[in-house]
Design a protein around this motif. Structure first.
Motif, PDB file in Angstrom:
ATOM      1  N   ARG A 119       0.868  -1.248   0.077  1.00  0.00           N
ATOM      2  CA  ARG A 119      -0.110   0.068  -0.017  1.00  0.00           C
ATOM      3  C   ARG A 119       0.797   1.129  -0.083  1.00  0.00           C
ATOM      4  O   ARG A 119       0.451   2.275  -0.805  1.00  0.00           O
ATOM      5  N   GLU A 122       2.160   1.910  -3.380  1.00  0.00           N
ATOM      6  CA  GLU A 122       0.885   2.360  -4.137  1.00  0.00           C
ATOM      7  C   GLU A 122       0.612   3.925  -3.827  1.00  0.00           C
ATOM      8  O   GLU A 122       0.491   4.679  -4.790  1.00  0.00           O
ATOM      9  N   VAL A 123       0.440   4.331  -2.494  1.00  0.00           N
ATOM     10  CA  VAL A 123      -0.091   5.693  -2.363  1.00  0.00           C
ATOM     11  C   VAL A 123       1.247   6.901  -2.422  1.00  0.00           C
ATOM     12  O   VAL A 123       0.886   7.801  -2.911  1.00  0.00           O
ATOM     13  N   ASP A 125       3.494   6.308  -5.204  1.00  0.00           N
ATOM     14  CA  ASP A 125       3.031   6.652  -6.301  1.00  0.00           C
ATOM     15  C   ASP A 125       1.875   7.455  -6.985  1.00  0.00           C
ATOM     16  O   ASP A 125       2.118   8.178  -7.686  1.00  0.00           O
ATOM     17  N   TYR A 126       0.844   7.400  -6.068  1.00  0.00           N
ATOM     18  CA  TYR A 126      -0.106   8.293  -6.247  1.00  0.00           C
ATOM     19  C   TYR A 126       0.016   9.719  -6.130  1.00  0.00           C
ATOM     20  O   TYR A 126      -0.190  10.576  -6.571  1.00  0.00           O
ATOM     21  N   ALA A 130       8.652   9.400  -6.126  1.00  0.00           N
ATOM     22  CA  ALA A 130       9.519   8.432  -6.742  1.00  0.00           C
ATOM     23  C   ALA A 130      10.435   7.684  -6.345  1.00  0.00           C
ATOM     24  O   ALA A 130      10.115   6.996  -5.201  1.00  0.00           O
ATOM     25  N   ASP A 157      -6.281   3.575   3.952  1.00  0.00           N
ATOM     26  CA  ASP A 157      -7.477   3.649   3.056  1.00  0.00           C
ATOM     27  C   ASP A 157      -8.675   4.124   4.119  1.00  0.00           C
ATOM     28  O   ASP A 157      -9.740   3.390   4.364  1.00  0.00           O
ATOM     29  N   ARG A 159     -11.935   6.463   5.210  1.00  0.00           N
ATOM     30  CA  ARG A 159     -13.259   6.949   4.432  1.00  0.00           C
ATOM     31  C   ARG A 159     -13.363   8.407   4.503  1.00  0.00           C
ATOM     32  O   ARG A 159     -14.100   9.107   3.815  1.00  0.00           O
ATOM     33  N   ALA A 189     -11.786   7.973  -5.694  1.00  0.00           N
ATOM     34  CA  ALA A 189     -11.697   7.016  -4.549  1.00  0.00           C
ATOM     35  C   ALA A 189     -12.903   7.086  -3.686  1.00  0.00           C
ATOM     36  O   ALA A 189     -13.095   6.109  -3.003  1.00  0.00           O
TER      37      ALA A 189
ATOM     38  N   MET B   1       9.020   8.835 -12.043  1.00  0.00           N
ATOM     39  CA  MET B   1       7.640   8.301 -11.927  1.00  0.00           C
ATOM     40  C   MET B   1       7.612   6.844 -12.596  1.00  0.00           C
ATOM     41  O   MET B   1       7.880   6.340 -13.423  1.00  0.00           O
ATOM     42  N   PRO B   2       6.455   6.083 -11.927  1.00  0.00           N
ATOM     43  CA  PRO B   2       6.266   4.822 -12.629  1.00  0.00           C
ATOM     44  C   PRO B   2       5.753   4.696 -13.926  1.00  0.00           C
ATOM     45  O   PRO B   2       5.072   5.709 -14.746  1.00  0.00           O
ATOM     46  N   GLN B   5       0.800   3.910 -13.681  1.00  0.00           N
ATOM     47  CA  GLN B   5       0.392   4.177 -12.228  1.00  0.00           C
ATOM     48  C   GLN B   5      -1.035   3.830 -11.788  1.00  0.00           C
ATOM     49  O   GLN B   5      -1.901   4.070 -12.839  1.00  0.00           O
ATOM     50  N   ILE B   6      -1.280   2.780 -11.146  1.00  0.00           N
ATOM     51  CA  ILE B   6      -2.785   2.383 -10.755  1.00  0.00           C
ATOM     52  C   ILE B   6      -3.643   3.380 -10.031  1.00  0.00           C
ATOM     53  O   ILE B   6      -4.810   2.984  -9.954  1.00  0.00           O
ATOM     54  N   TYR B   8      -5.162   5.714  -6.943  1.00  0.00           N
ATOM     55  CA  TYR B   8      -5.370   5.242  -5.748  1.00  0.00           C
ATOM     56  C   TYR B   8      -6.474   4.064  -5.446  1.00  0.00           C
ATOM     57  O   TYR B   8      -7.439   3.970  -6.392  1.00  0.00           O
ATOM     58  N   ARG B   9      -6.237   2.890  -4.817  1.00  0.00           N
ATOM     59  CA  ARG B   9      -6.938   1.840  -4.732  1.00  0.00           C
ATOM     60  C   ARG B   9      -7.537   1.748  -3.396  1.00  0.00           C
ATOM     61  O   ARG B   9      -6.822   2.003  -2.252  1.00  0.00           O
ATOM     62  N   ARG B  10      -8.815   1.077  -3.108  1.00  0.00           N
ATOM     63  CA  ARG B  10      -9.305   0.972  -1.699  1.00  0.00           C
ATOM     64  C   ARG B  10      -8.903  -0.546  -1.234  1.00  0.00           C
ATOM     65  O   ARG B  10      -8.184  -1.308  -2.084  1.00  0.00           O
ATOM     66  N   TYR B  11      -8.953  -0.431  -0.087  1.00  0.00           N
ATOM     67  CA  TYR B  11      -8.224  -1.788   0.628  1.00  0.00           C
ATOM     68  C   TYR B  11      -9.473  -2.269   1.494  1.00  0.00           C
ATOM     69  O   TYR B  11      -9.830  -1.703   2.513  1.00  0.00           O
ATOM     70  N   GLU B  12      -9.841  -3.519   1.199  1.00  0.00           N
ATOM     71  CA  GLU B  12     -11.037  -4.276   1.986  1.00  0.00           C
ATOM     72  C   GLU B  12     -10.283  -5.496   2.486  1.00  0.00           C
ATOM     73  O   GLU B  12     -11.172  -6.130   3.224  1.00  0.00           O
TER      74      GLU B  12
END
Lengths: 317, 330
Positions: A119, A122-123, A125-126, A130, A157, A159, A189, B1-2, B5-6, B8-12
């Motif tokens: 995660r 990912e964030v 990157d977001y 880099a 993540d 809310r 999101a 930079m990638p 880039q995917i 923001y993704r949720r995490y469940e």
């Protein structure tokens, strides 16, 4: 109540908090819909106390605060799971690299170690960090630190995320990028955002609603569109250079107008007629109109009016 | 930079248990502390006494093994040098009765060799920044905006320091215990010496817990780690100074209460009371503290020391919880 119940992300009912003899929050009642909300107020208005109340860091004097149906005092762990917080201060964990600090923040919020690391990548990157993620956070520039803090706030993540002065210290380009990220958090999101800031233009740019606090009380809570809708129809113009002849001619024509900040003039009246009058007056007096647009209330006007009225003890709820 | 880039993704997915939220704090602290070369060297030093006490246990193993010919080999001399000739003789005659007392004595010697000094040094290196740096950088907001409580935070920080103090106290003792079992003539020794193992663990905790809590209190009282380190140095120096004053003053030498002014002496007295050497050798017929250093067998007011440490630890926890919660109330 179950998580996600109801349409509100944050509900406050008569929230009151005293620090000794000083009242930091005075019966604040409101409810926030999902979206991006600007939290405004002068220093000492109670913004930080409100955020700490929601996070369960301070004990309420009276009232009730709920995040997605979870009570902020009784279920503070659950609430902190649902909420992210980006503090104004740097809050650096010494000795950690960027990626380690974000993964650590994820682990503290209950993500398993490997998941937290994934995660974190990912964030990062977001938010646009880099290869710098492999450097120690102490070596980051102000802009990088703001991005890093945003990544730490959303890694688990949440809310709802509270951002305290996220554009502070950023150059114009960095500010634009940060605001785009903030807006995208909700648009893409579905993460609701409460943006606490002193920069009113940021709020105008990204927020759907505005909450203004003053002296611990709720002064204004409305949508940005409603607030900016003009009470009186008008046009706003600015001239190439200020000409006394132009304003004298306007005065003689009997139209109501006022001088505003930065050499602007606001001319009241039906916009098409007012615009025609302005252009005609300019032609007659030799003035060059640089900008002419339909008049709208600025957030700055609203803020100053609300805080002024609130400070004088006339809370305009 | 990638390249891709995917976004923001949720995490469940799964979350860890709330009861284990302290563990990442402790682990991260250990990881950062372990980067210090000085600390790694100190930990290494803690295992050096095993090079001496390991052979002692080997010698004891040989002595208690009836099939061993004691007239040959150097182990008898080594054991006699460490334990006295009479005690070695008693050990040979009746190993089942004497072994526990002898093991307790050797572990007491081992624990009081350099462990207390190393524990103090490790605490001085690792402890001061643990809380003070979080106060200084306002990192506590990062912790307490997440689903962790003051207790989780305290456990995490204590886990870091306690873990490293354990690395120079408890772990070397356990390694020595395992070695001593390996050198024993039969596995029945495990049963005979189980109470000694318990005492080893207990006596180590008598160092780990107070040292950890006192240092965390010092760290929580200031935003400057160097002030916490200086305060710890003063406490240690005062303890050493007082220890020498007690030894030099005949009027105080017999009394147990003056030792309470020295944290090191108090811990040592409590450890000796846990190992209960006087009681154990009383149970060895004919041994009568033969050849034992008087210092180990004398009454050190262990009961008072234990109570003092208990009060110290309890008040430290209360103070720590108040200090940890305080910055978030501002």
């Amino acid at each position: 109540m179950a998580e996600g119940a109801g349409q509100w992300v944050l509900e406050l009912e008569g929230v009151t908090k005293d620090y000794g003899r000083r009242r930091a929050l005075d019966g604040v009642s409101t409810a926030l819909r999902p979206g991006v909300v600007g939290l405004l107020g002068p220093n000492g208005a109670g913004k930080s106390t409100l955020i700490k109340t929601v996070l369960g860091l301070v004990r309420l004097g009276s009232g009730r605060a709920q995040v997605l149906g979870c009570d902020c005092q009784r279920e503070y762990r659950r609430v902190r799971q649902l909420v992210g917080y980006m503090p104004e201060d740097d809050c650096i964990l010494p000795g950690l690299k960027g990626i380690e600090a974000v993964a650590y923040a994820g682990e503290l919020a209950g993500l398993p170690r490997l998941v937290a690391l994934r995660r974190a990548h990912e964030v990062l990157d977001y938010v646009g960090i880099a290869e710098e993620r492999y450097r120690e956070v102490q070596t980051y520039s102000t802009g990088m630190r703001q991005k890093q803090k945003l990544a730490q706030a959303v890694v688990h993540d949440p809310r709802l995320v509270f951002l305290d002065e996220p554009t502070s210290g950023l150059d114009p380009l960095g500010r634009e990028r940060m605001l785009r990220l903030v807006r995208a958090l909700f648009d893409r999101a579905g993460v609701s955002v409460v943006l606490s800031t002193h920069i009113l233009r940021d709020v105008e740019q990204v927020c759907d609603e505005v909450v203004i606090l003053g002296a611990g009380r709720l002064l204004v809570h409305d949508t940005v569109d409603n607030l900016r809708r003009p009470v009186d129809e008008s046009v706003v113009l600015s001239l190439d250079e200020e000409l006394a002849a132009f304003t004298e001619a306007l005065d003689e024509s009997g139209v109501r107008f006022e001088r505003r900040a930065a050499g602007e003039l606001r001319v009241y009246g039906e916009p098409a007629a007012a615009a025609a009058l302005v252009l005609d007056t300019a032609r007659r007096t030799g003035a060059v109109v640089r900008r002419l647009e339909r008049g709208r209330n600025s957030l700055e006007d609203i803020f100053l009016k609300a805080v002024g009225a609130g400070g004088a003890g006339k809370g305009a709820h | 930079m990638p390249l891709f880039q995917i976004g923001y993704r949720r995490y469940e997915g799964r979350r860890t248990s709330e009861r284990l939220r302290w563990w990442p704090i402790a682990r991260e602290g250990l990881t950062i502390a372990w980067r210090s070369k000085l600390l790694r060297r100190l930990v290494l030093v803690a295992y050096l006494p095993i090079l001496y006490f390991g052979p002692v246990f080997f010698a004891i193993g040989r002595i208690t093994d009836p099939s061993t010919d004691l007239s040959r080999g150097p182990w008898r001399e080594l054991a006699e040098e460490t334990l006295s000739r009479e005690l070695v003789a008693r050990l040979r005659e009746d190993p089942t009765v004497v072994r526990t007392a002898v093991w307790a004595l050797v572990f007491t010697l081992f624990a009081s060799s350099i462990q207390l000094i190393l524990a103090g040094l490790v605490a001085a290196i690792v402890g001061p920044p643990l809380i003070s740096q979080d106060l200084r950088s306002k990192a506590f907001l990062l912790y307490f905006s997440r689903p962790i409580s003051s207790v989780d935070y305290l456990l995490g920080k204590a886990g870091t320091l306690g873990g490293l103090v354990a690395a120079v106290t408890l772990l070397p003792s356990l390694v020595l215990y395992v070695l001593s079992i390996v050198f024993s003539p039969s596995l029945q020794t495990v049963l005979h010496t189980a109470p000694v193992l318990l005492d080893v663990v207990l006596s180590s905790f008598l160092v780990i817990v107070p040292v950890t809590l006192v240092l965390l209190v010092l760290s929580s009282l200031t935003m400057q780690p160097r002030f916490a380190a200086a305060a710890w140095a003063v406490i240690c120096a005062f303890g050493v100074m007082f220890h020498h004053v007690i030894k030099a003053t005949h009027a105080l030498a017999g009394a147990s209460w003056p030792r309470l002014f020295s944290l090191g002496e108090t811990v040592r007295a409590a450890q000796l009371s846990v190992f209960d050497l006087a009681g154990r050798f009383e149970a060895v017929p004919g041994a009568r503290l033969m050849g034992l250093p008087r210092d180990f067998a004398a009454d050190h007011g262990g009961g008072g020391a234990l109570i003092f440490l208990l009060v110290l630890c309890a008040s430290s926890v209360v103070l720590l919880l108040r200090r940890i919660a305080a910055p978030t109330r501002i």
